[in-house]
Write an enzyme that holds these catalytic residues in place. Structure first.
Site, short mmCIF file in Angstrom:
data_model
loop_
_atom_site.label_atom_id
_atom_site.label_comp_id
_atom_site.label_asym_id
_atom_site.label_seq_id
_atom_site.Cartn_x
_atom_site.Cartn_y
_atom_site.Cartn_z
N GLU A 128 0.82 -1.21 0.08
CA GLU A 128 -0.08 -0.08 -0.09
C GLU A 128 1.10 1.38 0.13
O GLU A 128 1.36 1.66 0.98
CB GLU A 128 -0.96 -0.08 1.08
CG GLU A 128 -1.77 1.25 1.34
CD GLU A 128 -2.75 1.48 2.45
OE1 GLU A 128 -2.54 0.53 3.37
OE2 GLU A 128 -3.60 2.14 2.49
N LYS B 216 -2.41 -1.89 -3.34
CA LYS B 216 -3.41 -1.22 -2.44
C LYS B 216 -3.19 0.26 -2.87
O LYS B 216 -2.44 0.88 -1.86
CB LYS B 216 -3.71 -1.41 -1.11
CG LYS B 216 -4.72 -0.58 -0.18
CD LYS B 216 -5.28 -1.10 0.86
CE LYS B 216 -6.02 -0.17 1.91
NZ LYS B 216 -6.55 -0.73 2.77
#
Ligand code: 13P
Length: 340
Positions: free
Chosen positions: A179, A221
């Site tokens: 992420e 992400k």
């Protein structure tokens, strides 16, 4: 320990058709802010009761493939005594765990941050795996400020740490969610967000490649490409979708099975509408799904407000958002479903 095939199977299951991820891994400080926003004091028991409300929602497994838990939560149990891990597994939902220890000031560039948590990570992964986690999350934070920030230095160190984390996860049979979040704060244009997002993702995938991470056994992400919250020139959902897909096509190898967006402070309905627009532009080389925190939880938190009498209302609100995002996974969402 898992094989590469096991990792790939879990990564694909997390982005199965119609399904996405609930991020419920707020650190103790973040969950305190969320609970206090509805007048609830944050204690170990109120944090448990709130997560209990979300995680025991009947039927959520139709739309939710996995839940990211926090260290405290993965050790807690539902009110009936079943551990949260077992309750999720019984609902067909895969338990995951946040393993970074937060974004800290970056030395020599103190307005930026580097995410910490690599020390001792292998041992923590071994423990989490024993507790039932099959996937993990590490969030790097990239802030846009003027033409100076982010620095290349900040992108490099965060990408390096993300790749070190991802490689260690795969060693220990855990699917890494990578992420790198380019924040929506600030007054930058959507074009500037596009440029920084492309730069960030290119840097991250170069590091993942150098550190031999199996791209088929991970998920990305990212943020969506949007204008800064304080920018006077906001763009419509269709433009957000086109620019986000364009950034991904330039930077994310097709070997990655799925991209699961963060919501990053967007409203819950914007998060659904934008994901829906992206899926209408498909087919894409990767599944495009969600790993929302606030955009899945906000209405449920407001309906619950810490009162046991409101558990059902909270669960109804969570179920509804999960269903809306499930529809957005295949471009079948429309805002007139919100009234239902
Ligand atoms: P938001 O969807 O609230 O941004 O949270 C997702 C997340 O896990 C951030 O790390």
């Amino acid at each position: 320990m898992g094989t590469a095939q096991d990792l790939q199977g879990v990564a694909r299951a997390l982005v199965a058709p119609g399904k996405g991820i609930l991020a419920a891994d707020e650190s103790t400080g973040s969950i305190q802010k969320r609970l206090e926003s509805v007048g609830v004091e944050s204690t170990e028991e109120t944090r448990r009761a709130y997560r209990d409300m979300l995680l025991t929602t009947k039927g959520a497994g139709e739309f939710i493939s996995g839940v990211i838990l926090f260290d405290e939560t993965i050790r807690q149990s539902a009110s009936d005594g079943t551990s949260f891990v077992k309750a999720l597994e019984a609902a067909g939902i895969i338990p995951g765990i946040k393993v970074d220890t937060g974004a800290k000031p970056l030395s020599k560039s103190p307005k930026e941050t580097v995410t910490e948590g690599l020390d001792g990570l292998r041992d923590r992964l071994i423990e989490y795996r024993k507790l039932g986690a099959k996937f993990a999350k590490w969030r790097a934070v990239i802030d846009i400020a003027g033409s100076e920030l982010p620095t290349r230095y900040c992108l490099n160190v965060n990408a390096h740490a993300l790749a070190r984390y991802a490689a260690l996860c795969q060693d220990e049979g855990i699917v890494p969610i990578v992420e790198p979040e380019v924040l929506m704060d600030g007054d930058h244009t959507v074009d500037r967000c596009f440029e920084v997002t492309c730069d960030t993702l290119t840097t991250v995938f170069n590091e993942l490649y150098d550190q031999r991470v199996d791209l088929e056994g991970m998920l990305l992400k990212p943020n969506m490409v949007v204008a800064g919250k304080k920018s006077s020139t906001q763009v419509d959902h269709r433009t957000v979708a086109q620019m986000t897909v364009s950034a991904l096509r330039r930077t994310v190898p097709g070997a990655v099975p799925g991209v699961v967006f963060l919501s990053g402070g967007m409203s819950d309905e914007d998060a659904s509408a934008r994901l829906n627009e992206m899926n209408k532009l498909g087919p894409h080389p990767w599944e495009l799904s969600f790993s929302y925190g606030r955009a899945l939880q906000a209405p449920a938190l407001k309906a619950w407000k810490g009162d046991p009498a409101n558990v059902e209302a909270g669960q109804r609100a969570f179920y509804h958002r999960a269903k809306m995002n499930s529809l957005a996974r295949s471009g079948k969402y429309s805002d007139d479903m919100e009234a239902a």
